[in-house]
Design an enzyme around this catalytic site. Sequence first.
Site, PDB file in Angstrom:
ATOM      1  CE  LYS A  90      44.807  34.297  -5.793  1.00  0.00           C
ATOM      2  NZ  LYS A  90      45.220  35.278  -4.798  1.00  0.00           N
ATOM      3  CG  ASP A 116      47.880  35.839  -2.242  1.00  0.00           C
ATOM      4  OD1 ASP A 116      48.748  36.200  -3.044  1.00  0.00           O
ATOM      5  OD2 ASP A 116      46.772  35.392  -2.589  1.00  0.00           O
ATOM      6  N   GLY A 175      39.622  36.389  -0.399  1.00  0.00           N
ATOM      7  CA  GLY A 175      40.852  35.624  -0.621  1.00  0.00           C
ATOM      8  C   GLY A 175      42.073  36.234   0.042  1.00  0.00           C
ATOM      9  CG  ASN A 195      33.934  40.777   5.252  1.00  0.00           C
ATOM     10  OD1 ASN A 195      34.922  41.244   4.699  1.00  0.00           O
ATOM     11  ND2 ASN A 195      32.931  40.257   4.566  1.00  0.00           N
TER      12      ASN A 195
HETATM   13  P1  NAD Z   1      37.645  39.073  -2.811  1.00  0.00           P
HETATM   14  O1  NAD Z   1      36.661  39.343  -3.894  1.00  0.00           O
HETATM   15  O2  NAD Z   1      38.007  37.677  -2.477  1.00  0.00           O
HETATM   16  O3  NAD Z   1      37.135  39.778  -1.444  1.00  0.00           O
HETATM   17  C1  NAD Z   1      36.505  41.042  -1.471  1.00  0.00           C
HETATM   18  C2  NAD Z   1      36.380  41.575  -0.049  1.00  0.00           C
HETATM   19  O4  NAD Z   1      35.954  42.959  -0.105  1.00  0.00           O
HETATM   20  C3  NAD Z   1      35.352  40.847   0.810  1.00  0.00           C
HETATM   21  O5  NAD Z   1      35.826  40.773   2.137  1.00  0.00           O
HETATM   22  C4  NAD Z   1      34.107  41.753   0.725  1.00  0.00           C
HETATM   23  O6  NAD Z   1      33.245  41.605   1.819  1.00  0.00           O
HETATM   24  C5  NAD Z   1      34.805  43.108   0.747  1.00  0.00           C
HETATM   25  N1  NAD Z   1      33.989  44.201   0.207  1.00  0.00           N
HETATM   26  C6  NAD Z   1      33.482  44.308  -1.036  1.00  0.00           C
HETATM   27  N2  NAD Z   1      32.826  45.493  -1.163  1.00  0.00           N
HETATM   28  C7  NAD Z   1      32.916  46.123   0.039  1.00  0.00           C
HETATM   29  C8  NAD Z   1      32.459  47.367   0.538  1.00  0.00           C
HETATM   30  N3  NAD Z   1      31.773  48.218  -0.228  1.00  0.00           N
HETATM   31  N4  NAD Z   1      32.742  47.685   1.833  1.00  0.00           N
HETATM   32  C9  NAD Z   1      33.454  46.839   2.618  1.00  0.00           C
HETATM   33  N5  NAD Z   1      33.917  45.651   2.187  1.00  0.00           N
HETATM   34  C10 NAD Z   1      33.664  45.306   0.912  1.00  0.00           C
HETATM   35  O7  NAD Z   1      38.940  39.916  -3.230  1.00  0.00           O
HETATM   36  P2  NAD Z   1      40.475  39.591  -2.856  1.00  0.00           P
HETATM   37  O8  NAD Z   1      41.051  38.669  -3.862  1.00  0.00           O
HETATM   38  O9  NAD Z   1      40.550  39.225  -1.421  1.00  0.00           O
HETATM   39  O10 NAD Z   1      41.133  41.030  -3.106  1.00  0.00           O
HETATM   40  C11 NAD Z   1      40.936  42.099  -2.203  1.00  0.00           C
HETATM   41  C12 NAD Z   1      41.947  43.193  -2.540  1.00  0.00           C
HETATM   42  O11 NAD Z   1      43.268  42.712  -2.271  1.00  0.00           O
HETATM   43  C13 NAD Z   1      41.953  43.598  -4.023  1.00  0.00           C
HETATM   44  O12 NAD Z   1      42.194  44.982  -4.103  1.00  0.00           O
HETATM   45  C14 NAD Z   1      43.142  42.823  -4.597  1.00  0.00           C
HETATM   46  O13 NAD Z   1      43.720  43.476  -5.726  1.00  0.00           O
HETATM   47  C15 NAD Z   1      44.091  42.867  -3.414  1.00  0.00           C
HETATM   48  N6  NAD Z   1      45.088  41.788  -3.425  1.00  0.00           N
HETATM   49  C16 NAD Z   1      46.370  42.166  -3.308  1.00  0.00           C
HETATM   50  C17 NAD Z   1      47.370  41.219  -3.282  1.00  0.00           C
HETATM   51  C18 NAD Z   1      48.784  41.686  -3.180  1.00  0.00           C
HETATM   52  O14 NAD Z   1      49.695  40.863  -3.341  1.00  0.00           O
HETATM   53  N7  NAD Z   1      48.997  42.948  -2.871  1.00  0.00           N
HETATM   54  C19 NAD Z   1      47.046  39.842  -3.362  1.00  0.00           C
HETATM   55  C20 NAD Z   1      45.703  39.481  -3.462  1.00  0.00           C
HETATM   56  C21 NAD Z   1      44.728  40.482  -3.505  1.00  0.00           C
END
Ligand code: NAD
Length: 289
Positions: free
Chosen positions: A73, A109, A136, A157
């Site tokens: 992205k 999103d 993201g 965070n």
């Molecule tokens: P990313 O990798 O960009 O971000 C990960 C986040 O999780 C960061 O803020 C990180 O600090 C945090 N994190 C990681 N391990 C952690 C822990 N042990 N304790 C606390 N925080 C922790 O991922 P993303 O793309 O933002 O996705 C995050 C979630 O959102 C995923 O489950 C993804 O499937 C979901 N998502 C859903 C949609 C939807 O349409 N429903 C869209 C995008 C992402």
Amino acid sequence: MEKRISGHTGVMALIGSPVGHSGSPAMYNYSFERLGLDYVYVAFDIKVEEVGDAIAAMRTFHMRGCNVTMPCKTEAARYMDELSPAARIIGAVNTIVNDGGKLTGYITDGEGFVNNLKDHGIDIRGKKITVAGGGGAATAIQVQCALDGAREISIFNRKDAFWGRTLETVEKIRAAVPGCVVHVYDIADTKRMTEEIAASDIFANATIVGMKPMENESVVKDLSAFRPGLVVADAVYDPEETRLLREAKEAGCTCIGGKGMLLWQGVAAFKLYTGEDMPVAEVKERFFR
Ligand code: NAD
């Protein structure tokens, strides 16, 4: 399908890696067929270093559009001719629209999150929301909530690789939407997080906590702020009911899962590509039950 595809059929695709599990091709192709639109939607497994080539091919093949998923992205945003206001703030795109060779990048999103709330009768305007996450999904949610009139956003965070980006997001929101009060805190500060959730209308998890293989964990360690009237939303959609949502439900909160956000980000992208409304009720029934 074979009757539908001709020499005129336009192509759209999902790019990213992995994409094999994605529900997007089924959702889009069903909608094209249902509305009589001459497009086909496929998925290409593309690594970050291949994004430039994939976007060049998009121009060469006159593709109408592409959705972009993890981990491409941010890289994809670099190749756009124009960015939507949210995509500019976030620095990432999940939807690319090709208008005769001019590529515009959007990120739907956050819109998916806000419209999923709306679908559950909840309006973000004037609300205070606490969001866990700085990646993201979290950034998209935070920026869209600010653009759509949230009163206050408290972000939690970890002090990990996403911390710097979280601080940058706060500055960008403050500059773009000065009326929205934004704060960022360390998620390790459980006392502060409990206070912020207690003072919020909505709590959202947009970290990977709760998602497989962390399905037995929740970002909320102290459940005392959970109460009837609080909306708890999860971006995580696999599993559908996370530990966070289960515990929030037990405390009487209104719970909203991540599947609806997935649906509504697709609905927004579909409108950008085709100018038409996805048949949401049918898509929901077929692919999101
Ligand atoms: P990313 O990798 O960009 O971000 C990960 C986040 O999780 C960061 O803020 C990180 O600090 C945090 N994190 C990681 N391990 C952690 C822990 N042990 N304790 C606390 N925080 C922790 O991922 P993303 O793309 O933002 O996705 C995050 C979630 O959102 C995923 O489950 C993804 O499937 C979901 N998502 C859903 C949609 C939807 O349409 N429903 C869209 C995008 C992402």
